[in-house]
Scaffold this motif. Sequence first.
Motif, PDB file in Angstrom:
ATOM      1  N   MET A   1       0.844  -1.188   0.000  1.00 54.82           N
ATOM      2  CA  MET A   1       0.000   0.000   0.000  1.00 54.82           C
ATOM      3  C   MET A   1       0.885   1.246   0.000  1.00 54.82           C
ATOM      4  O   MET A   1       1.769   1.382   0.842  1.00 54.82           O
ATOM      5  CB  MET A   1      -0.907  -0.009   1.237  1.00 54.82           C
ATOM      6  N   MET A   2       0.660   2.138  -0.963  1.00 55.83           N
ATOM      7  CA  MET A   2       1.404   3.394  -1.003  1.00 55.83           C
ATOM      8  C   MET A   2       0.933   4.304   0.123  1.00 55.83           C
ATOM      9  O   MET A   2      -0.261   4.524   0.317  1.00 55.83           O
ATOM     10  CB  MET A   2       1.181   4.086  -2.352  1.00 55.83           C
ATOM     11  N   LYS A  10      10.606  21.273   4.873  1.00 55.05           N
ATOM     12  CA  LYS A  10      10.870  21.145   3.442  1.00 55.05           C
ATOM     13  C   LYS A  10      10.997  19.697   2.975  1.00 55.05           C
ATOM     14  O   LYS A  10      11.182  19.446   1.779  1.00 55.05           O
ATOM     15  CB  LYS A  10      12.157  21.897   3.092  1.00 55.05           C
ATOM     16  N   VAL A  11      10.911  18.734   3.891  1.00 51.65           N
ATOM     17  CA  VAL A  11      11.098  17.330   3.556  1.00 51.65           C
ATOM     18  C   VAL A  11       9.751  16.639   3.379  1.00 51.65           C
ATOM     19  O   VAL A  11       8.891  16.699   4.257  1.00 51.65           O
ATOM     20  CB  VAL A  11      11.919  16.607   4.642  1.00 51.65           C
ATOM     21  N   THR A  12       9.578  15.977   2.235  1.00 50.73           N
ATOM     22  CA  THR A  12       8.379  15.185   1.988  1.00 50.73           C
ATOM     23  C   THR A  12       8.581  13.792   2.544  1.00 50.73           C
ATOM     24  O   THR A  12       9.613  13.151   2.296  1.00 50.73           O
ATOM     25  CB  THR A  12       8.078  15.108   0.485  1.00 50.73           C
ATOM     26  N   VAL A  13       7.599  13.307   3.299  1.00 54.22           N
ATOM     27  CA  VAL A  13       7.643  11.960   3.881  1.00 54.22           C
ATOM     28  C   VAL A  13       6.432  11.195   3.367  1.00 54.22           C
ATOM     29  O   VAL A  13       5.302  11.659   3.479  1.00 54.22           O
ATOM     30  CB  VAL A  13       7.628  12.021   5.420  1.00 54.22           C
ATOM     31  N   GLY A  14       6.668  10.003   2.823  1.00 54.93           N
ATOM     32  CA  GLY A  14       5.575   9.201   2.288  1.00 54.93           C
ATOM     33  C   GLY A  14       5.268   9.552   0.844  1.00 54.93           C
ATOM     34  O   GLY A  14       5.926  10.383   0.222  1.00 54.93           O
ATOM     35  N   GLY A  15       4.266   8.882   0.297  1.00 52.72           N
ATOM     36  CA  GLY A  15       3.856   9.145  -1.070  1.00 52.72           C
ATOM     37  C   GLY A  15       4.898   8.782  -2.105  1.00 52.72           C
ATOM     38  O   GLY A  15       4.909   9.336  -3.206  1.00 52.72           O
ATOM     39  N   GLY A  16       5.805   7.876  -1.770  1.00 53.98           N
ATOM     40  CA  GLY A  16       6.849   7.488  -2.712  1.00 53.98           C
ATOM     41  C   GLY A  16       8.105   8.333  -2.631  1.00 53.98           C
ATOM     42  O   GLY A  16       9.050   8.113  -3.403  1.00 53.98           O
ATOM     43  N   LEU A 186       0.622  -2.670  10.549  1.00 57.71           N
ATOM     44  CA  LEU A 186       0.225  -1.291  10.277  1.00 57.71           C
ATOM     45  C   LEU A 186       0.211  -1.010   8.780  1.00 57.71           C
ATOM     46  O   LEU A 186      -0.683  -0.319   8.268  1.00 57.71           O
ATOM     47  CB  LEU A 186       1.178  -0.317  10.961  1.00 57.71           C
ATOM     48  N   HIS A 187       1.213  -1.507   8.090  1.00 56.47           N
ATOM     49  CA  HIS A 187       1.307  -1.300   6.644  1.00 56.47           C
ATOM     50  C   HIS A 187       0.080  -1.837   5.921  1.00 56.47           C
ATOM     51  O   HIS A 187      -0.365  -1.272   4.916  1.00 56.47           O
ATOM     52  CB  HIS A 187       2.577  -1.979   6.117  1.00 56.47           C
ATOM     53  N   GLU A 188      -0.466  -2.938   6.440  1.00 59.75           N
ATOM     54  CA  GLU A 188      -1.657  -3.537   5.826  1.00 59.75           C
ATOM     55  C   GLU A 188      -2.932  -2.791   6.205  1.00 59.75           C
ATOM     56  O   GLU A 188      -3.905  -2.804   5.457  1.00 59.75           O
ATOM     57  CB  GLU A 188      -1.765  -5.004   6.248  1.00 59.75           C
ATOM     58  N   ILE A 223       8.223  -1.325   3.031  1.00 62.18           N
ATOM     59  CA  ILE A 223       7.558  -0.725   4.193  1.00 62.18           C
ATOM     60  C   ILE A 223       8.472   0.331   4.803  1.00 62.18           C
ATOM     61  O   ILE A 223       9.642   0.065   5.062  1.00 62.18           O
ATOM     62  CB  ILE A 223       7.210  -1.795   5.240  1.00 62.18           C
ATOM     63  N   GLY A 224       7.930   1.516   5.043  1.00 59.41           N
ATOM     64  CA  GLY A 224       8.678   2.556   5.741  1.00 59.41           C
ATOM     65  C   GLY A 224       8.922   3.783   4.896  1.00 59.41           C
ATOM     66  O   GLY A 224       9.209   3.682   3.693  1.00 59.41           O
ATOM     67  N   ASP A 225       8.787   4.947   5.522  1.00 58.80           N
ATOM     68  CA  ASP A 225       8.928   6.219   4.813  1.00 58.80           C
ATOM     69  C   ASP A 225      10.007   7.113   5.408  1.00 58.80           C
ATOM     70  O   ASP A 225      10.487   8.019   4.736  1.00 58.80           O
ATOM     71  CB  ASP A 225       7.584   6.956   4.834  1.00 58.80           C
TER      72      ASP A 225
END
Length: 346
Positions: A1-2, A10-16, A186-188, A223-225
Amino acid sequence: MMSREIHVGKVTVGGGAPVAIQSMCNTRTEDVEATVAQIHALEQAGCEIIRVAVPDMAAAEAISAIKKQISIPLVADIHFDYKLALRCAEAGIDKIRINPGNIGSQDRVRAVADACRERGIPIRIGVNGGSMEKDLLRKYGGVTAEALVESAMSHVHLLNDCNFDDICISVKCSRVPVNMEAYQMLHEQTDYPLHLGVTEAGTPSMGVIKSAIGIGGLLCQGIGDTMRVSLTADPVEEIYAAKKILAAAGIRQTGPNLISCPTCGRTKYDMIPIANEVERRLQNCTKPITVAVMGCVVNGPGEASAADVGIAGGQGEGLVFRKGEILYKVPQEKLVDALMEEIEKL
């Protein structure tokens, strides 16, 4: 799951987005000079998000001064006192780590949620196996993956009830298998970005191994951002370990990948100190290349044919090769210098 995307300064976390490397200062936060100096050292090592402890109002009051002197996002680590979270939000903090269930009434939770929503400040819900709710410990008979996940999601629901959804989650435990299972669950179950870590991992000799398994294993599963390697050491060592874990997991290579054989009875030269010297001289190299140090001229170039450049030793002399093709022979004492010259050409 994305996972969904959040923004920590300024740092993007998650979403690829690339997995972000975090650490935490061990200075007293109200000592602004010492804290800023440590943050600068961490940033130079490769830290991308930094967290500081905010145990009292003196620490909270220092946030603004610290923020003015650093360039990476700053996270406030807060327990129990919602007023500290409100003060940090006013001071321009980039993220708050707090467990909403620990700060009192729903009105207090809502006050923190409102303050963060208005300023675009995400909240990390940080569940720790060492501070689980007693009712969950009784329900599950101790710290289990299920208990960690239920605790985390109960805190999520508290924030959701306050119309707050800018959330990151961590469920850290000192037992690696439990830790990994909780994150997998959690990822699921949710698409909130996950902050990976093995809590209380110990000194570097064992802590890096626990983290490599517990964090690296999850990263290899997608798994993990964001991540922190928790070590009883100078926090800069956490950054070096994190970069190595990311490289080993094939997530991010910020410099050379050194491969070397374990030596055997065919090895005709003193390879171990040479491999150590190559590793030392590559510390400041930023080229994303693979460098090989192999034990014998018979199998070395072939076994390391994927390496951009490498060396293999023989009796009194050695080979320099590139992509498995032998370039030339040099005396053994000149092997490392010859290798470094070839790396300069790449």
